[in-house]
Design a protein around this motif. Structure first.
Motif, PDB file in Angstrom:
ATOM      1  N   UNK A   9       0.857  -1.191   0.000  1.00 24.41           N
ATOM      2  CA  UNK A   9       0.000   0.000   0.000  1.00 24.41           C
ATOM      3  C   UNK A   9       0.887   1.233   0.000  1.00 24.41           C
ATOM      4  N   UNK A  10       0.841   1.990  -1.092  1.00 24.00           N
ATOM      5  CA  UNK A  10       1.598   3.228  -1.217  1.00 24.00           C
ATOM      6  C   UNK A  10       0.647   4.398  -1.324  1.00 24.00           C
ATOM      7  N   UNK A 132       6.672   0.895  -1.626  1.00 19.85           N
ATOM      8  CA  UNK A 132       6.578  -0.540  -1.356  1.00 19.85           C
ATOM      9  C   UNK A 132       6.312  -1.317  -2.649  1.00 19.85           C
ATOM     10  N   UNK A 133       5.412  -0.819  -3.469  1.00 22.29           N
ATOM     11  CA  UNK A 133       5.069  -1.507  -4.711  1.00 22.29           C
ATOM     12  C   UNK A 133       6.028  -1.251  -5.854  1.00 22.29           C
ATOM     13  N   UNK A 141       1.631  -9.231  -5.361  1.00 17.77           N
ATOM     14  CA  UNK A 141       0.436  -9.562  -6.145  1.00 17.77           C
ATOM     15  C   UNK A 141      -0.694  -8.542  -6.020  1.00 17.77           C
ATOM     16  N   UNK A 142      -0.689  -7.770  -4.933  1.00 22.18           N
ATOM     17  CA  UNK A 142      -1.705  -6.723  -4.756  1.00 22.18           C
ATOM     18  C   UNK A 142      -0.997  -5.424  -4.394  1.00 22.18           C
ATOM     19  N   UNK A 143      -1.240  -4.395  -5.211  1.00 25.41           N
ATOM     20  CA  UNK A 143      -0.665  -3.076  -4.959  1.00 25.41           C
ATOM     21  C   UNK A 143      -1.782  -2.040  -4.982  1.00 25.41           C
ATOM     22  N   UNK A 194       3.179   6.064  -8.588  1.00 21.16           N
ATOM     23  CA  UNK A 194       2.280   4.900  -8.622  1.00 21.16           C
ATOM     24  C   UNK A 194       2.855   3.838  -9.537  1.00 21.16           C
ATOM     25  N   UNK A 195       2.963   2.623  -9.016  1.00 19.68           N
ATOM     26  CA  UNK A 195       3.385   1.511  -9.869  1.00 19.68           C
ATOM     27  C   UNK A 195       2.363   1.326 -10.984  1.00 19.68           C
ATOM     28  N   UNK A 196       2.835   0.919 -12.137  1.00 17.76           N
ATOM     29  CA  UNK A 196       1.945   0.813 -13.301  1.00 17.76           C
ATOM     30  C   UNK A 196       0.790  -0.153 -13.069  1.00 17.76           C
ATOM     31  N   UNK A 197       0.991  -1.137 -12.195  1.00 18.00           N
ATOM     32  CA  UNK A 197      -0.060  -2.122 -11.926  1.00 18.00           C
ATOM     33  C   UNK A 197      -0.761  -1.893 -10.586  1.00 18.00           C
TER      34      UNK A 197
END
Length: 224
Positions: A9-10, A132-133, A141-143, A194-197
Protein backbone atom coordinates in the motif's frame (compact mmCIF):
# COMPACT_ATOMS: atom_id res chain seq x y z
CA UNK A 1 -2.32 -20.87 0.14
CA UNK A 2 1.07 -21.20 -1.57
CA UNK A 3 3.95 -18.80 -1.04
CA UNK A 4 3.68 -15.74 1.17
CA UNK A 5 1.41 -12.92 0.03
CA UNK A 6 2.52 -9.30 0.22
CA UNK A 7 -0.04 -6.50 0.01
CA UNK A 8 1.76 -3.26 -0.88
CA UNK A 9 0.00 0.00 0.00
CA UNK A 10 1.60 3.23 -1.22
CA UNK A 11 0.38 6.79 -1.40
CA UNK A 12 0.59 10.32 -0.12
CA UNK A 13 1.05 11.24 3.54
CA UNK A 14 -2.03 11.37 5.77
CA UNK A 15 -4.16 9.34 3.37
CA UNK A 16 -4.95 6.73 5.97
CA UNK A 17 -2.53 4.12 4.63
CA UNK A 18 -1.72 2.78 8.08
CA UNK A 19 -5.40 2.73 9.11
CA UNK A 20 -6.25 0.61 6.09
CA UNK A 21 -3.15 -1.58 6.41
CA UNK A 22 -3.84 -2.35 10.07
CA UNK A 23 -7.50 -3.18 9.42
CA UNK A 24 -6.64 -5.33 6.42
CA UNK A 25 -3.94 -7.23 8.31
CA UNK A 26 -6.32 -7.86 11.20
CA UNK A 27 -9.08 -9.10 8.91
CA UNK A 28 -6.77 -11.42 6.95
CA UNK A 29 -4.62 -12.47 9.93
CA UNK A 30 -1.55 -11.08 8.15
CA UNK A 31 1.31 -9.21 9.79
CA UNK A 32 1.21 -5.41 9.52
CA UNK A 33 4.59 -3.78 8.84
CA UNK A 34 4.68 0.00 9.26
CA UNK A 35 7.54 1.03 6.98
CA UNK A 36 6.90 4.71 7.63
CA UNK A 37 7.53 4.17 11.33
CA UNK A 38 10.95 2.80 10.46
CA UNK A 39 11.93 5.99 8.61
CA UNK A 40 10.43 8.10 11.39
CA UNK A 41 12.51 6.25 13.97
CA UNK A 42 15.65 6.90 11.93
CA UNK A 43 14.68 10.58 11.67
CA UNK A 44 14.20 10.68 15.45
CA UNK A 45 17.66 9.19 15.97
CA UNK A 46 19.16 11.76 13.59
CA UNK A 47 17.43 14.60 15.46
CA UNK A 48 18.53 13.37 18.87
CA UNK A 49 22.13 12.88 17.78
CA UNK A 50 22.49 15.90 15.48
CA UNK A 51 23.18 13.73 12.44
CA UNK A 52 23.51 15.87 9.31
CA UNK A 53 21.53 14.67 6.31
CA UNK A 54 24.44 15.65 4.08
CA UNK A 55 27.25 13.97 6.02
CA UNK A 56 27.38 10.51 4.42
CA UNK A 57 30.14 9.20 6.67
CA UNK A 58 28.19 10.25 9.76
CA UNK A 59 25.03 8.66 8.33
CA UNK A 60 26.70 5.33 7.55
CA UNK A 61 28.09 5.18 11.08
CA UNK A 62 24.70 6.08 12.59
CA UNK A 63 22.89 3.35 10.65
CA UNK A 64 25.17 0.75 12.23
CA UNK A 65 23.92 1.90 15.63
CA UNK A 66 20.20 2.00 14.84
CA UNK A 67 18.37 -1.17 15.81
CA UNK A 68 14.64 -1.23 15.08
CA UNK A 69 12.11 -3.81 16.21
CA UNK A 70 8.36 -4.18 15.95
CA UNK A 71 6.07 -5.79 18.47
CA UNK A 72 2.34 -6.15 18.30
CA UNK A 73 -0.38 -5.76 20.92
CA UNK A 74 -4.00 -6.21 19.85
CA UNK A 75 -3.01 -5.69 16.20
CA UNK A 76 -1.42 -2.35 17.08
CA UNK A 77 2.17 -2.20 15.89
CA UNK A 78 4.69 -0.61 18.23
CA UNK A 79 8.27 0.21 17.32
CA UNK A 80 11.37 0.35 19.46
CA UNK A 81 14.53 2.29 18.69
CA UNK A 82 17.48 0.63 20.38
CA UNK A 83 15.02 -1.06 22.77
CA UNK A 84 13.21 2.21 23.61
CA UNK A 85 9.50 2.46 22.83
CA UNK A 86 9.13 5.48 20.48
CA UNK A 87 5.74 4.87 18.85
CA UNK A 88 4.28 8.16 20.11
CA UNK A 89 7.34 10.37 19.80
CA UNK A 90 7.88 9.57 16.12
CA UNK A 91 4.44 11.03 15.32
CA UNK A 92 5.23 14.51 16.68
CA UNK A 93 5.87 17.46 14.37
CA UNK A 94 9.69 17.65 14.70
CA UNK A 95 9.92 14.15 13.25
CA UNK A 96 7.20 14.83 10.67
CA UNK A 97 9.18 17.81 9.44
CA UNK A 98 12.38 15.75 9.20
CA UNK A 99 11.23 12.37 7.92
CA UNK A 100 10.94 13.13 4.18
CA UNK A 101 14.43 14.59 4.16
CA UNK A 102 15.86 11.57 5.95
CA UNK A 103 13.95 9.03 3.87
CA UNK A 104 15.39 10.57 0.68
CA UNK A 105 18.92 9.53 1.71
CA UNK A 106 20.11 6.60 -0.38
CA UNK A 107 21.97 4.84 2.45
CA UNK A 108 18.92 5.06 4.73
CA UNK A 109 16.55 3.68 2.11
CA UNK A 110 18.96 0.88 1.21
CA UNK A 111 19.15 -0.28 4.82
CA UNK A 112 15.39 -0.02 5.45
CA UNK A 113 14.54 -1.86 2.21
CA UNK A 114 16.83 -4.74 3.23
CA UNK A 115 14.98 -5.08 6.52
CA UNK A 116 11.55 -4.83 4.87
CA UNK A 117 12.35 -7.45 2.24
CA UNK A 118 13.51 -9.86 4.93
CA UNK A 119 10.14 -9.48 6.64
CA UNK A 120 8.27 -10.25 3.41
CA UNK A 121 10.10 -13.54 2.97
CA UNK A 122 8.97 -14.85 6.34
CA UNK A 123 5.23 -14.21 6.55
CA UNK A 124 2.10 -12.94 4.84
CA UNK A 125 2.29 -9.17 5.32
CA UNK A 126 0.54 -5.90 4.64
CA UNK A 127 3.07 -3.10 4.30
CA UNK A 128 2.40 0.58 3.69
CA UNK A 129 4.77 3.33 2.66
CA UNK A 130 5.91 5.39 -0.31
CA UNK A 131 7.78 2.87 -2.49
CA UNK A 132 6.58 -0.54 -1.36
CA UNK A 133 5.07 -1.51 -4.71
CA UNK A 134 7.85 0.05 -6.77
CA UNK A 135 11.14 -0.54 -4.92
CA UNK A 136 10.59 -2.90 -1.99
CA UNK A 137 8.15 -5.46 -3.44
CA UNK A 138 7.78 -4.76 -7.16
CA UNK A 139 6.33 -8.28 -7.62
CA UNK A 140 3.68 -7.96 -4.90
CA UNK A 141 0.44 -9.56 -6.15
CA UNK A 142 -1.70 -6.72 -4.76
CA UNK A 143 -0.66 -3.08 -4.96
CA UNK A 144 -2.84 -0.18 -3.85
CA UNK A 145 -2.02 3.50 -4.34
CA UNK A 146 -3.91 5.75 -1.95
CA UNK A 147 -4.77 9.39 -2.46
CA UNK A 148 -7.24 11.95 -1.11
CA UNK A 149 -7.97 15.66 -1.29
CA UNK A 150 -5.15 17.57 0.49
CA UNK A 151 -7.59 19.54 2.66
CA UNK A 152 -9.24 16.32 3.83
CA UNK A 153 -5.84 14.83 4.56
CA UNK A 154 -4.86 17.86 6.64
CA UNK A 155 -8.09 17.72 8.63
CA UNK A 156 -7.60 14.02 9.38
CA UNK A 157 -4.01 14.55 10.49
CA UNK A 158 -5.01 17.53 12.65
CA UNK A 159 -7.60 15.46 14.51
CA UNK A 160 -5.03 12.72 15.03
CA UNK A 161 -2.32 14.82 16.68
CA UNK A 162 -4.10 17.87 18.13
CA UNK A 163 -4.77 16.19 21.48
CA UNK A 164 -1.09 15.31 21.85
CA UNK A 165 0.08 18.69 20.57
CA UNK A 166 -2.60 21.36 21.24
CA UNK A 167 -0.38 24.18 19.93
CA UNK A 168 -0.46 22.81 16.41
CA UNK A 169 -2.77 24.52 13.89
CA UNK A 170 -4.59 23.17 10.85
CA UNK A 171 -2.52 25.55 8.71
CA UNK A 172 0.68 24.05 10.12
CA UNK A 173 -0.51 20.59 9.16
CA UNK A 174 -1.59 21.65 5.67
CA UNK A 175 1.79 23.28 4.99
CA UNK A 176 3.63 20.23 6.33
CA UNK A 177 1.64 17.90 4.07
CA UNK A 178 2.28 20.08 1.01
CA UNK A 179 5.99 20.18 1.80
CA UNK A 180 6.16 16.42 2.30
CA UNK A 181 4.29 15.79 -0.96
CA UNK A 182 6.85 17.90 -2.79
CA UNK A 183 9.79 16.17 -1.15
CA UNK A 184 8.34 12.68 -1.61
CA UNK A 185 7.54 13.11 -5.30
CA UNK A 186 10.69 14.98 -6.36
CA UNK A 187 13.43 13.15 -4.43
CA UNK A 188 16.06 11.34 -6.47
CA UNK A 189 16.03 8.13 -4.44
CA UNK A 190 12.82 6.08 -4.84
CA UNK A 191 10.39 8.97 -5.36
CA UNK A 192 6.69 8.50 -4.65
CA UNK A 193 5.13 7.25 -7.88
CA UNK A 194 2.28 4.90 -8.62
CA UNK A 195 3.38 1.51 -9.87
CA UNK A 196 1.94 0.81 -13.30
CA UNK A 197 -0.06 -2.12 -11.93
CA UNK A 198 -1.20 -0.42 -8.71
CA UNK A 199 -4.91 0.14 -8.16
CA UNK A 200 -5.82 3.72 -7.23
CA UNK A 201 -7.83 4.09 -4.04
CA UNK A 202 -9.13 7.64 -3.58
CA UNK A 203 -10.67 7.68 -0.12
CA UNK A 204 -11.66 11.36 0.03
CA UNK A 205 -15.30 10.39 0.42
CA UNK A 206 -14.96 6.84 1.73
CA UNK A 207 -15.48 5.58 5.26
CA UNK A 208 -12.83 3.29 6.80
CA UNK A 209 -15.27 0.40 6.33
CA UNK A 210 -15.73 1.17 2.64
CA UNK A 211 -12.02 1.38 1.91
CA UNK A 212 -11.41 -1.85 3.82
CA UNK A 213 -14.00 -3.64 1.70
CA UNK A 214 -12.39 -2.22 -1.45
CA UNK A 215 -9.04 -3.70 -0.42
CA UNK A 216 -10.54 -7.04 0.68
CA UNK A 217 -12.15 -7.42 -2.74
CA UNK A 218 -8.67 -7.23 -4.29
CA UNK A 219 -6.93 -9.63 -1.90
CA UNK A 220 -9.47 -12.33 -1.10
CA UNK A 221 -9.40 -13.96 -4.59
CA UNK A 222 -5.74 -14.83 -3.90
CA UNK A 223 -6.59 -16.74 -0.74
CA UNK A 224 -8.45 -19.63 -2.33
Amino acid sequence: MGKNIVVAIDGYSSCGKSTLAKALAKKLHFIYVDSGAMYRAVALYFLRNNISSTDLEQIEYALKNIHLNFHSRDYETHITLNDEEVSDEIRLMPVSEKVSEVSAIKAVRREMVKQQQRMGKLKNIVMDGRDIGTAVFPDAPVKLFMTADPKVRAERRFKEIHLKNPDITLEDIFENIAHRDYQDTTRTESPLVRASDAIILDNTNLTPEQQLQFALDKVEPLLV
